[in-house]
Design a protein around this motif. Sequence first.
Motif, mmCIF file in Angstrom:
data_model
loop_
_atom_site.group_PDB
_atom_site.id
_atom_site.type_symbol
_atom_site.label_atom_id
_atom_site.label_comp_id
_atom_site.label_asym_id
_atom_site.label_seq_id
_atom_site.Cartn_x
_atom_site.Cartn_y
_atom_site.Cartn_z
ATOM 1 N N VAL A 100 25.016 -3.803 -0.930
ATOM 2 C CA VAL A 100 25.931 -4.522 -1.684
ATOM 3 C C VAL A 100 24.831 -4.419 -2.697
ATOM 4 O O VAL A 100 23.676 -4.987 -2.450
ATOM 5 C CB VAL A 100 26.231 -5.805 -0.713
ATOM 6 C CG1 VAL A 100 27.209 -6.619 -1.906
ATOM 7 C CG2 VAL A 100 27.184 -5.839 0.369
ATOM 8 N N ALA A 102 24.771 -6.072 -7.083
ATOM 9 C CA ALA A 102 25.204 -7.222 -7.776
ATOM 10 C C ALA A 102 23.592 -6.838 -9.585
ATOM 11 O O ALA A 102 22.667 -6.484 -8.796
ATOM 12 C CB ALA A 102 25.558 -8.284 -7.716
ATOM 13 N N ARG A 113 29.131 -17.807 -10.557
ATOM 14 C CA ARG A 113 29.707 -16.613 -10.097
ATOM 15 C C ARG A 113 29.388 -15.184 -10.409
ATOM 16 O O ARG A 113 29.615 -14.837 -11.649
ATOM 17 C CB ARG A 113 31.007 -16.079 -9.625
ATOM 18 C CG ARG A 113 31.886 -16.957 -8.326
ATOM 19 C CD ARG A 113 33.014 -17.214 -7.789
ATOM 20 N NE ARG A 113 33.204 -18.051 -7.054
ATOM 21 C CZ ARG A 113 33.373 -17.748 -5.585
ATOM 22 N NH1 ARG A 113 32.916 -16.377 -5.273
ATOM 23 N NH2 ARG A 113 34.354 -18.395 -4.688
ATOM 24 N N ASP A 115 29.665 -10.145 -10.348
ATOM 25 C CA ASP A 115 30.596 -8.890 -9.860
ATOM 26 C C ASP A 115 29.228 -8.428 -9.011
ATOM 27 O O ASP A 115 27.968 -8.351 -9.371
ATOM 28 C CB ASP A 115 30.923 -8.360 -10.622
ATOM 29 C CG ASP A 115 32.007 -9.113 -11.696
ATOM 30 O OD1 ASP A 115 32.800 -10.338 -11.127
ATOM 31 O OD2 ASP A 115 32.588 -8.715 -12.252
ATOM 32 N N VAL A 116 30.150 -7.756 -7.813
ATOM 33 C CA VAL A 116 29.235 -7.199 -6.811
ATOM 34 C C VAL A 116 29.478 -5.640 -6.342
ATOM 35 O O VAL A 116 31.192 -5.932 -6.577
ATOM 36 C CB VAL A 116 29.170 -8.018 -5.716
ATOM 37 C CG1 VAL A 116 28.340 -8.997 -5.774
ATOM 38 C CG2 VAL A 116 30.030 -7.627 -4.732
ATOM 39 N N ALA A 148 27.012 -12.595 -1.400
ATOM 40 C CA ALA A 148 28.483 -12.462 -1.596
ATOM 41 C C ALA A 148 29.186 -12.044 -0.225
ATOM 42 O O ALA A 148 28.846 -12.041 0.545
ATOM 43 C CB ALA A 148 28.157 -11.018 -1.585
ATOM 44 N N GLY A 179 32.652 -11.932 -6.566
ATOM 45 C CA GLY A 179 32.447 -12.332 -5.079
ATOM 46 C C GLY A 179 31.261 -12.510 -4.467
ATOM 47 O O GLY A 179 30.632 -12.404 -3.734
ATOM 48 N N ALA A 180 29.994 -12.495 -5.504
ATOM 49 C CA ALA A 180 28.616 -13.562 -5.175
ATOM 50 C C ALA A 180 28.596 -15.047 -5.531
ATOM 51 O O ALA A 180 28.965 -15.037 -7.035
ATOM 52 C CB ALA A 180 27.664 -12.241 -5.302
#
Length: 374
Positions: A100, A102, A113, A115-116, A148, A179-180
């Motif tokens: 993962v 980011a 927040r 994005d990942v 995340a 997502g994080a």
Amino acid sequence: MRLISRPWALLAALYLGSYLPQGQAQTVRIKDITDFEGARPNQLYGFGLVVGLGNTGGRSQFTQQVAADMLQKLSVNAKAVRESQIDPVFRSGNISAVMVTAELGPFARKGSRIDVTVSALDDAKSLQGGVLLLTPLRGADGEVYAVAQGPVSVGGFLASGRAASAQQNFPTVGRIPGGAIVEAEARGEIVCNGRLRLLLKRPDFTTAQAIARAINQKFPESAVTLDAGTVEVAIPPQRRGNVVGFAGEIGLLEVAPDAVAVVVINERTGTVVAGQHVKISTVAVAHGNLTIVTAENPEVSQPLPFSRGQTTVVPRTQLNVTEQGGGLAVVEQSVTVAELARALNALGVTPRDLIAIFQALKDAGALHAELIIE
């Protein structure tokens, strides 16, 4: 049948953008061509598991062992988990080990927040429909900056059967928008001793001077050019209480950026891109194509009845050579890239020949631009 073409049988496309008359230049905002020193993002990464896959997950022993280790950390005392250290009996096609990644922005705050991107690390076929489990994301210093979790969105698909399969894009890579959650900040500091520094994305002395002039017209005697890629701006005393507003006003100022003359050639895709300032000297160009077509039509030679001959295959080759007429044409000195395009079109140049012509012009010293071959 074989086809040999000269110059290269390489499809090329020449993009010559719209141009403005000489003396008139297109302007852009300073914020679009510069960054503030200190306002840099940080890369994060982590290792986790995606579950809920429809039998498209990884089946390697590594993936199964990672899943068993995770269950042990969750205090799951099933027999399969306890014995997984010596006998990997845990089997599932619905999980995948993933990396993962980011990017943590310089002004991200705790609780915001980001994005990942999720990428399969094992032999999983697709991450479609999967859910990423809680995954800590660390920086280069080893500290956890975000966590995340969430459903993975895959911009492709994979459908397969016993005898055929269809795939679009890369289903083993997906994203989780927002997502994080940021747990620690890596704040950027853009002010140093009452000054800001603008970093040009494409360093150029002329563009740096234009930026300093534009800022000085708005805020007199505040900007100075340090080098081709850096402009230092002193914050006026009356604006030091609102640095954000001052930086925003600088970003909205418009300048006319300059750039070196360059022609970029991508031999893999056959693409040629020429910049606006590309010029050529007066040069004579002879243009023509040589096409050679060969075709093999073997014939069978049958011996006469009751003879001692043998049936053999006799080769028969047809060869056609066609050369297009291409006289010697004089291309006058070009002022703009549009005139260069008109000069090449006057020769009847096809897209496949543009790469060879540009390379020949450079070798002859008639192309006054940097030639980049990728």
